[in-house]
Design an enzyme around this catalytic site. Structure first.
Site, short mmCIF file in Angstrom:
data_model
loop_
_atom_site.label_atom_id
_atom_site.label_comp_id
_atom_site.label_asym_id
_atom_site.label_seq_id
_atom_site.Cartn_x
_atom_site.Cartn_y
_atom_site.Cartn_z
CE LYS A 46 22.28 -3.98 8.00
NZ LYS A 46 21.19 -3.35 7.43
CG HIS A 84 -1.89 -1.05 1.31
ND1 HIS A 84 -3.07 -1.00 0.62
CD2 HIS A 84 -1.89 -2.21 1.98
CE1 HIS A 84 -3.75 -2.10 0.86
NE2 HIS A 84 -3.05 -2.85 1.68
CB ALA A 100 15.56 -19.28 9.22
#
Length: 161
Positions: free
Chosen positions: A155, A86, A135
């Site tokens: 990162k 949005h 994960a």
């Protein structure tokens, strides 16, 4: 219309939902496990390469921008791919009345990638060939080829040899 090959697997309670303007393209040797949800709507497609594995409880939502997943790529359990977001920049207008953010749309995941359990890929991201996403990482920016990326936001910590 193409017939699914003998090596395609659709798990229990898997949802594949499209509207009249969108498609989900399944290639050869696709494994989509249990409780997976695939949604393609508003002129957006989900496109799978060959030999793709999708783990349980994964959600892929393509709305107004496509999601592409390259060949030999694996998505572990609970991965989320979300192709649009949005807009919310106008504080004088309700968020649900604003259109989508058109600066960041679509997702492209390269060949031979692995996305770890619970990872989230946000709109506008390209993940290069051979990349590994740890994960529960939240991928907000492009990840180069053969990079290993972890964290929130994700990162790059090193590269595959």
């Amino acid at each position: 219309m193409k017939r699914l090959d003998a090596w395609t697997y659709l798990g229990r309670y898997t949802i594949l939902k499209t509207d009249k303007t969108s498609c989900i393209y399944l290639n050869e040797h696709i494994s989509i496990n249990n409780y997976v949800s695939l949604f393609a709507e508003d002129h957006a497609d989900i496109i799978f390469g060959k030999r793709v594995y999708i783990g349980d409880y994964t959600t892929i939502r393509a709305s107004r921008a496509k999601v592409e997943i390259g060949s030999n790529t694996m998505l572990a359990q609970g991965v989320q791919l979300i192709s649009t977001n949005h807009a919310f920049s106008n504080r004088h207008q309700l968020i649900h009345e604003q259109d989508i953010d058109t600066l960041k749309i679509g997702i492209k995941i390269g060949n031979d990638c692995w996305l770890g359990a619970g990872s989230i890929v946000l709109p506008g991201v390209t993940i290069g060939d051979g990349a590994v996403i740890g994960a529960h990482a939240v991928v907000t920016k492009n990840i180069p080829e053969y990079a290993i990326a972890v964290g929130n936001p994700a990162k790059v910590i090193k590269f595959r040899n």
